[in-house]
Design a protein around this motif. Structure first.
Motif, mmCIF file in Angstrom:
data_model
loop_
_atom_site.group_PDB
_atom_site.id
_atom_site.type_symbol
_atom_site.label_atom_id
_atom_site.label_comp_id
_atom_site.label_asym_id
_atom_site.label_seq_id
_atom_site.Cartn_x
_atom_site.Cartn_y
_atom_site.Cartn_z
ATOM 1 N N GLN A 62 0.846 -1.188 0.000
ATOM 2 C CA GLN A 62 0.000 0.000 0.000
ATOM 3 C C GLN A 62 0.884 1.242 0.000
ATOM 4 O O GLN A 62 1.751 1.404 0.866
ATOM 5 C CB GLN A 62 -0.917 0.014 1.217
ATOM 6 C CG GLN A 62 -1.835 1.211 1.241
ATOM 7 C CD GLN A 62 -2.690 1.272 2.481
ATOM 8 O OE1 GLN A 62 -2.461 0.580 3.452
ATOM 9 N NE2 GLN A 62 -3.690 2.135 2.449
ATOM 10 N N ARG A 63 0.665 2.124 -0.944
ATOM 11 C CA ARG A 63 1.477 3.326 -1.109
ATOM 12 C C ARG A 63 0.778 4.528 -0.491
ATOM 13 O O ARG A 63 -0.361 4.840 -0.834
ATOM 14 C CB ARG A 63 1.770 3.548 -2.586
ATOM 15 C CG ARG A 63 2.588 2.393 -3.138
ATOM 16 C CD ARG A 63 2.740 2.406 -4.622
ATOM 17 N NE ARG A 63 3.411 1.165 -5.024
ATOM 18 C CZ ARG A 63 3.552 0.783 -6.265
ATOM 19 N NH1 ARG A 63 3.083 1.518 -7.240
ATOM 20 N NH2 ARG A 63 4.167 -0.354 -6.537
ATOM 21 N N LEU A 64 1.490 5.185 0.387
ATOM 22 C CA LEU A 64 0.946 6.337 1.107
ATOM 23 C C LEU A 64 1.794 7.562 0.771
ATOM 24 O O LEU A 64 2.796 7.842 1.432
ATOM 25 C CB LEU A 64 0.966 6.065 2.617
ATOM 26 C CG LEU A 64 0.309 4.745 3.056
ATOM 27 C CD1 LEU A 64 0.628 4.441 4.502
ATOM 28 C CD2 LEU A 64 -1.186 4.813 2.823
ATOM 29 N N PRO A 65 1.418 8.321 -0.272
ATOM 30 C CA PRO A 65 2.213 9.488 -0.650
ATOM 31 C C PRO A 65 1.979 10.669 0.282
ATOM 32 O O PRO A 65 0.905 10.826 0.854
ATOM 33 C CB PRO A 65 1.718 9.812 -2.065
ATOM 34 C CG PRO A 65 0.334 9.260 -2.112
ATOM 35 C CD PRO A 65 0.306 8.075 -1.178
ATOM 36 N N GLU A 66 3.033 11.477 0.426
ATOM 37 C CA GLU A 66 2.977 12.706 1.223
ATOM 38 C C GLU A 66 2.403 12.440 2.615
ATOM 39 O O GLU A 66 1.480 13.115 3.072
ATOM 40 C CB GLU A 66 2.182 13.787 0.483
ATOM 41 C CG GLU A 66 2.808 14.194 -0.838
ATOM 42 C CD GLU A 66 4.215 14.759 -0.701
ATOM 43 O OE1 GLU A 66 4.495 15.480 0.275
ATOM 44 O OE2 GLU A 66 5.053 14.473 -1.584
ATOM 45 N N TRP A 67 2.962 11.479 3.295
ATOM 46 C CA TRP A 67 2.468 11.051 4.596
ATOM 47 C C TRP A 67 3.019 11.969 5.683
ATOM 48 O O TRP A 67 4.233 12.074 5.864
ATOM 49 C CB TRP A 67 2.885 9.604 4.865
ATOM 50 C CG TRP A 67 2.067 8.979 5.941
ATOM 51 C CD1 TRP A 67 2.472 8.720 7.214
ATOM 52 C CD2 TRP A 67 0.705 8.551 5.861
ATOM 53 N NE1 TRP A 67 1.449 8.155 7.922
ATOM 54 C CE2 TRP A 67 0.359 8.042 7.111
ATOM 55 C CE3 TRP A 67 -0.245 8.555 4.842
ATOM 56 C CZ2 TRP A 67 -0.910 7.538 7.379
ATOM 57 C CZ3 TRP A 67 -1.498 8.053 5.107
ATOM 58 C CH2 TRP A 67 -1.808 7.551 6.357
ATOM 59 N N PRO A 68 2.155 12.642 6.446
ATOM 60 C CA PRO A 68 2.648 13.565 7.479
ATOM 61 C C PRO A 68 3.263 12.814 8.654
ATOM 62 O O PRO A 68 2.786 11.747 9.054
ATOM 63 C CB PRO A 68 1.380 14.314 7.913
ATOM 64 C CG PRO A 68 0.251 13.412 7.542
ATOM 65 C CD PRO A 68 0.703 12.595 6.367
ATOM 66 N N VAL A 69 4.324 13.385 9.184
ATOM 67 C CA VAL A 69 4.981 12.802 10.358
ATOM 68 C C VAL A 69 5.237 13.933 11.361
ATOM 69 O O VAL A 69 5.722 14.996 10.997
ATOM 70 C CB VAL A 69 6.285 12.049 9.966
ATOM 71 C CG1 VAL A 69 7.295 12.962 9.312
ATOM 72 C CG2 VAL A 69 6.909 11.367 11.151
ATOM 73 N N ARG A 70 4.827 13.683 12.589
ATOM 74 C CA ARG A 70 5.005 14.652 13.679
ATOM 75 C C ARG A 70 5.451 13.864 14.910
ATOM 76 O O ARG A 70 4.900 12.801 15.205
ATOM 77 C CB ARG A 70 3.697 15.371 14.030
ATOM 78 C CG ARG A 70 2.926 15.934 12.839
ATOM 79 C CD ARG A 70 3.603 17.159 12.243
ATOM 80 N NE ARG A 70 2.827 17.706 11.146
ATOM 81 C CZ ARG A 70 3.044 17.436 9.858
ATOM 82 N NH1 ARG A 70 3.981 16.609 9.493
ATOM 83 N NH2 ARG A 70 2.315 17.997 8.913
ATOM 84 N N GLN A 71 6.436 14.405 15.639
ATOM 85 C CA GLN A 71 6.902 13.706 16.837
ATOM 86 C C GLN A 71 7.577 14.688 17.780
ATOM 87 O O GLN A 71 8.392 15.513 17.358
ATOM 88 C CB GLN A 71 7.903 12.604 16.451
ATOM 89 C CG GLN A 71 8.390 11.800 17.635
ATOM 90 C CD GLN A 71 9.465 10.797 17.253
ATOM 91 O OE1 GLN A 71 10.265 11.026 16.354
ATOM 92 N NE2 GLN A 71 9.492 9.676 17.942
ATOM 93 N N ARG A 72 7.240 14.561 19.052
ATOM 94 C CA ARG A 72 7.961 15.306 20.086
ATOM 95 C C ARG A 72 9.208 14.488 20.403
ATOM 96 O O ARG A 72 9.120 13.316 20.760
ATOM 97 C CB ARG A 72 7.103 15.473 21.339
ATOM 98 C CG ARG A 72 7.810 16.055 22.520
ATOM 99 C CD ARG A 72 7.907 17.547 22.594
ATOM 100 N NE ARG A 72 6.636 18.204 22.396
ATOM 101 C CZ ARG A 72 6.529 19.452 21.944
ATOM 102 N NH1 ARG A 72 7.593 20.150 21.663
ATOM 103 N NH2 ARG A 72 5.358 19.999 21.769
ATOM 104 N N LEU A 73 10.378 15.090 20.236
ATOM 105 C CA LEU A 73 11.639 14.395 20.460
ATOM 106 C C LEU A 73 12.000 14.412 21.944
ATOM 107 O O LEU A 73 11.525 15.278 22.692
ATOM 108 C CB LEU A 73 12.739 15.037 19.617
ATOM 109 C CG LEU A 73 12.472 15.041 18.112
ATOM 110 C CD1 LEU A 73 13.530 15.850 17.369
ATOM 111 C CD2 LEU A 73 12.386 13.623 17.581
ATOM 112 N N PRO A 74 12.824 13.468 22.377
ATOM 113 C CA PRO A 74 13.186 13.396 23.798
ATOM 114 C C PRO A 74 13.784 14.692 24.354
ATOM 115 O O PRO A 74 13.620 14.993 25.534
ATOM 116 C CB PRO A 74 14.215 12.257 23.849
ATOM 117 C CG PRO A 74 13.894 11.405 22.679
ATOM 118 C CD PRO A 74 13.385 12.353 21.620
ATOM 119 N N ASP A 75 14.454 15.472 23.507
ATOM 120 C CA ASP A 75 15.064 16.722 23.977
ATOM 121 C C ASP A 75 14.084 17.899 23.961
ATOM 122 O O ASP A 75 14.467 19.038 24.208
ATOM 123 C CB ASP A 75 16.310 17.049 23.172
ATOM 124 C CG ASP A 75 16.012 17.348 21.701
ATOM 125 O OD1 ASP A 75 14.820 17.394 21.307
ATOM 126 O OD2 ASP A 75 16.974 17.534 20.938
ATOM 127 N N GLY A 76 12.804 17.624 23.649
ATOM 128 C CA GLY A 76 11.783 18.661 23.665
ATOM 129 C C GLY A 76 11.517 19.307 22.316
ATOM 130 O O GLY A 76 10.512 20.001 22.151
#
Length: 153
Positions: A62-76
């Motif tokens: 399954q191809r998911l183009p332009e997939w958003p990614v958001r993450q709070r990193l351990p350093d804030g």
């Protein structure tokens, strides 16, 4: 930048080689980016066809183009971006980033290495969010007609 935007936009929305509207879509993207007379519709279609053939052979899923990614990193800090293409394959992921780099092979290797941090961050965010491993990370260089695997990200 305009060439990259045109290619990204087309790869994200390409309806496939059987769709009669795809040539018109490529032409409209070229016009929108002010590239009429500088970038041929056939060039965009050929790049998309080469990439699709590689995907069909290497990454059926399954191809998911332009997939958003958001993450709070351990350093804030906060990671925010869009993965050009994420492919779901049997409990694993394959991640692809399109780069419109036209340079030499030597410069290509240098540039690809420079993108490792960004793609490594995307890889870790996908794994953290889904609990599934990213099996492979690739850089697609449509102008050069290459797909280069990143190791160790």
């Amino acid at each position: 930048a305009a060439v990259g935007d045109t290619l990204h936009g087309f790869f994200a929305a390409d309806p496939g080689p059987e769709d009669a509207s795809r040539s018109t879509m490529a032409s409209e993207l070229i016009d929108h980016e002010g590239l009429a007379g500088k970038l041929a519709t056939t060039t965009v279609l050929a790049a998309a066809d080469r990439f699709r053939a590689w995907l069909d052979a290497h990454a059926p899923g399954q191809r998911l183009p332009e997939w958003p990614v958001r993450q709070r990193l351990p350093d804030g800090r906060f990671l925010s971006g869009d993965i050009d293409l994420l492919v779901a394959m049997d409990g694993e992921w394959l991640l692809v980033d399109h780069k419109s780099f036209p340079g030499t092979a030597a410069k290509r290797d240098e540039r690809v290495g420079g993108w490792a941090a960004q793609l490594g961050a995307y890889k870790r965010a996908v794994e953290a969010a889904t609990g599934l491993p990213v099996r492979e990370v690739w850089v697609h260089l449509p102008i050069r007609g290459e797909v280069v695997r990143l190791s160790g990200v």
